[in-house]
Design a protein around this motif. Sequence first.
Motif, PDB file in Angstrom:
ATOM      1  N   TRP A   1      -7.926  -7.662  -6.688  1.00  0.00           N
ATOM      2  CA  TRP A   1      -6.573  -6.696  -7.015  1.00  0.00           C
ATOM      3  C   TRP A   1      -6.239  -6.029  -5.381  1.00  0.00           C
ATOM      4  O   TRP A   1      -5.523  -5.704  -5.017  1.00  0.00           O
ATOM      5  N   PRO A   2      -7.338  -5.607  -4.219  1.00  0.00           N
ATOM      6  CA  PRO A   2      -6.529  -5.074  -3.433  1.00  0.00           C
ATOM      7  C   PRO A   2      -5.748  -5.903  -2.600  1.00  0.00           C
ATOM      8  O   PRO A   2      -5.279  -6.253  -1.787  1.00  0.00           O
ATOM      9  N   ALA A   3      -6.694  -7.821  -2.364  1.00  0.00           N
ATOM     10  CA  ALA A   3      -5.642  -8.484  -2.227  1.00  0.00           C
ATOM     11  C   ALA A   3      -4.161  -8.740  -3.191  1.00  0.00           C
ATOM     12  O   ALA A   3      -3.630  -9.118  -2.480  1.00  0.00           O
ATOM     13  N   ILE A   4      -4.349  -9.040  -4.211  1.00  0.00           N
ATOM     14  CA  ILE A   4      -3.228  -8.789  -5.072  1.00  0.00           C
ATOM     15  C   ILE A   4      -1.885  -7.657  -4.527  1.00  0.00           C
ATOM     16  O   ILE A   4      -1.248  -8.043  -4.804  1.00  0.00           O
ATOM     17  N   ALA A   5      -2.726  -6.590  -4.566  1.00  0.00           N
ATOM     18  CA  ALA A   5      -1.567  -5.376  -3.856  1.00  0.00           C
ATOM     19  C   ALA A   5      -1.338  -5.659  -2.238  1.00  0.00           C
ATOM     20  O   ALA A   5       0.036  -5.029  -1.950  1.00  0.00           O
TER      21      ALA A   5
ATOM     22  N   LEU B   1       1.647  -7.900  -2.482  1.00  0.00           N
ATOM     23  CA  LEU B   1       3.076  -7.914  -3.024  1.00  0.00           C
ATOM     24  C   LEU B   1       3.738  -7.050  -2.328  1.00  0.00           C
ATOM     25  O   LEU B   1       5.128  -7.108  -2.100  1.00  0.00           O
ATOM     26  N   ALA B   2       3.252  -6.149  -1.336  1.00  0.00           N
ATOM     27  CA  ALA B   2       3.333  -5.455  -0.235  1.00  0.00           C
ATOM     28  C   ALA B   2       4.400  -6.636   0.924  1.00  0.00           C
ATOM     29  O   ALA B   2       5.066  -5.911   1.141  1.00  0.00           O
ATOM     30  N   VAL B   3       3.540  -7.226   1.169  1.00  0.00           N
ATOM     31  CA  VAL B   3       4.016  -8.738   2.078  1.00  0.00           C
ATOM     32  C   VAL B   3       5.219  -9.525   0.650  1.00  0.00           C
ATOM     33  O   VAL B   3       6.161  -9.449   1.457  1.00  0.00           O
ATOM     34  N   ALA B   4       5.860  -9.695   0.033  1.00  0.00           N
ATOM     35  CA  ALA B   4       6.047 -10.025  -0.794  1.00  0.00           C
ATOM     36  C   ALA B   4       7.721  -8.965  -0.599  1.00  0.00           C
ATOM     37  O   ALA B   4       8.485  -9.460  -0.647  1.00  0.00           O
ATOM     38  N   ALA B   5       7.488  -7.599  -1.355  1.00  0.00           N
ATOM     39  CA  ALA B   5       8.437  -7.090  -0.609  1.00  0.00           C
ATOM     40  C   ALA B   5       9.055  -6.231   0.229  1.00  0.00           C
ATOM     41  O   ALA B   5      10.090  -6.685   0.828  1.00  0.00           O
ATOM     42  N   ALA B   6       8.456  -7.366   1.597  1.00  0.00           N
ATOM     43  CA  ALA B   6       8.584  -6.712   2.869  1.00  0.00           C
ATOM     44  C   ALA B   6       9.950  -7.595   2.757  1.00  0.00           C
ATOM     45  O   ALA B   6      10.335  -7.873   3.675  1.00  0.00           O
ATOM     46  N   LEU B   7       8.537  -9.386   2.941  1.00  0.00           N
ATOM     47  CA  LEU B   7       9.659 -10.322   2.971  1.00  0.00           C
ATOM     48  C   LEU B   7      10.364 -10.270   1.922  1.00  0.00           C
ATOM     49  O   LEU B   7      11.627 -11.578   3.043  1.00  0.00           O
ATOM     50  N   TYR B   8      10.832  -9.427   0.789  1.00  0.00           N
ATOM     51  CA  TYR B   8      12.073 -10.057  -0.194  1.00  0.00           C
ATOM     52  C   TYR B   8      13.749  -9.294   1.031  1.00  0.00           C
ATOM     53  O   TYR B   8      15.204  -9.476   0.991  1.00  0.00           O
ATOM     54  N   TRP B   9      13.213  -8.799   2.624  1.00  0.00           N
ATOM     55  CA  TRP B   9      14.818  -7.993   3.073  1.00  0.00           C
ATOM     56  C   TRP B   9      15.228  -8.575   3.930  1.00  0.00           C
ATOM     57  O   TRP B   9      15.730  -8.482   4.650  1.00  0.00           O
ATOM     58  N   THR B  10      14.636 -10.090   4.464  1.00  0.00           N
ATOM     59  CA  THR B  10      14.255 -11.332   4.963  1.00  0.00           C
ATOM     60  C   THR B  10      15.106 -12.299   4.557  1.00  0.00           C
ATOM     61  O   THR B  10      15.313 -12.371   3.704  1.00  0.00           O
TER      62      THR B  10
END
Length: 773
Positions: free
Chosen positions: A277-281, A284-293
């Motif tokens: 679950w920490p790995a999934i979190a 998701l955080a990395v995916a959200a950051a990459l969404y703006w790139t």
Amino acid sequence: LVILMIGLRKVDSDALVDLFLLLAQAGVPLLFLYLLPPEYLRRDGTPYHWKFNLGFDILVWGLTILAYADLIQRFRHRRKRTPAQLISPLILLAVIAYFLSPPESWPTLIGDDGHNGELALPWYLFEHFRYLPYADYRPCHGLIDYGNGFFTWLFLGDNFSAIPYMSRLTDLLVLAAVWWPFRRLGGNLVALLGLTAMWNFNSNAGGGLMVGCALLLLLTVPRNYRHPVRWLIVYAVGGTAATLFSITDSAIIVVALLPMACYQLITALRQWRRMLWPAIAVALAVAAALYWTPFYRIVFAMMQLVLERSEVYSLAHGVPWTESYEPATAVTTGIFRQLVCFSWLFVSGLAIMRLLFSRRSSHAANIRWLSCAAIAIAAVILTQRTGGTGSNDPAGSPLMSAAMVFVGLLLPYLALPLFRRKPWRMLFLAGWCVWLGLIGHQAIGISRLWTKASTIITEPKFTVDGAAVGIPALGDNLAVAPDHRQYLQHVHAMLQTLLHPGETYLDLTPHGTGYAFFNRRPPLPYVSCNYIVSCRQQKLAVAMLEENPPPLVLIHGRNVNHHNGLLPLRCYGLYRYLLHQYRPFRDVNGLIWLIRRGEEKRLRNQPLIKTESLDDVELWTHCFQDRTIAAYPALWGKSSVKLLAQLCDPINLIHRVRAGRGMICRGDNSFQARPGGGELLIDLPPQADGDFLYIEFDTCIRGHNFKLGWQDEFAGRGRPYLEFRSNSPSYLIPLYDAPNWVLSSQHNQLELSLPPQFQDHFKLHRLELYRRP
């Protein structure tokens, strides 16, 4: 050497072995200097040097120094290492890269601008127009196509003459990515032999398969496998990177690893919940950051392209190569060649056998079972990949690339654990080396071994200065064939004359490098229309042209067409769009162009244009109609159950058939062909329109060829007929292949001439006209 042996008489044997190992490797790091260009001499005897910047020398000498540093470090701690560990992997990598490097030659522009564009265009568009890979431009093979252009720009600037030379650095990058995981599998000897057989992988199917195999080997290391969360992270990141690197071939291995990924995910859910679950979190955080790139645009466009390519391969399988477009060079000529080309199927058979009979009693056995499943799945997918277009050339086809990778990399991975005793293992390695020799043709590389470092390259006869001829991108001393140079200059002059600054054109010849030579944006995200095949791609291409229609299209020049079938058979949507939206004309050099309707004023009073050729229907047929559509109607007829379901608006013509020349009607749609062949006349109803004619006989029509003609308003102009092969009871004939048929407003009658060799009775079961949806 004798003096050395006398001086070391009292040295113990272990130290002597270590010393000989050191001396044997002492000069090998210098092989990295193969990256430096050879000595070039102009015709007047003066030397010619590439204008590489300092970074290139730092890279080459840095690799050499790094290899020496690794060698020294290993011998400083030699007491803790075995003799095999005293061999530097960097040195062996230098040996492999040196063997596989291309022969030395003067910088030359090959006559095929289509393949030039595959390597030159991707990085040029990113550098000058900020075209993102996949999102704005679809590379033919993947990010591997950007390597040569990137290294050229990094060390030399905008100079297309160095792009073929920079394949050395791209090759070295691919070999380094595969070398370390493969070395962990079988040691230095197996890695050296296996990779030395990989002679065809730069911007080719082999490169993607090699990187995919490196990912497979990395994920099956027991230390990585025992930690499912870490394994899943490596799979997600490595799989995305590998697929971006090679859009089709690496993706095959990534998809084949999905069962192992599912198993690891289930294991992580059961045993590693605290870490999962920490790995999934974090993910998701990395995916959200990459969404703006732009990363998301690139990945989604890459996934879309994978799906589009899969549609093509799913329709291209099952084609008998003995009936391919060029029978004289069909890939199935020679049973021995086929044993070599299809040897990867034997390796996949071994994977299936191990999959069926292995026992999953430990982590190692579990890894072997899941990896065998991945190899078997990859083999099934490759059956379609290797059976598609481009397989008629055994040297550069996906077929041979699959054979090299499966035999060179995956066979020892599967077979070495089966041979635990040394004699059996040595016997296997001997047979494996013979097999590699049959696939790799390494005599070519060995013959160049003594000439690479000593060859002096002299300037050929036809070299040009790009700036002097008006095309600076050609470089300052590039060898170009005179007709090729004249062609480029003429196209450049036409574009300068007919286009306004900032406007572009569409090149369908295919000569994709022209966009870079003439500094024009390509209107479509493909280097050539040969890569616009699936229905989704065609609709996208037409939509892009409708949004920003280029005023000018080049459809016939120095055509170097490496793909069977012209535009109607490969890209029907684009072909139909051009027929209705553009008008053909010819210039004074014989090149054929299209001008968009409403833009004809550009052609007025232009000395480069033959005004009288405007709207000549023979120009359409010359460029777009195949002389013979070969075995396509027979092959598609055999797949009629699947293909007819995708067509619409059938018109039954079975009662409109009558006997023509050389034919006797026996009633009830039964006919008798006289010696010399016969002719069937098919009367078409008023306003009949269709793209395909489906014919089904009660017997196999044997002979050399059919001929289907018709009468319309273009009778006597162009080629109002189609020719194709027989030897089948059913045929699906693409009438749209003839521009005359598409452009004509009224068709009165079809004339079907049977092969002259056929003289037998037959009966028509079905005769229908279909339209594309």
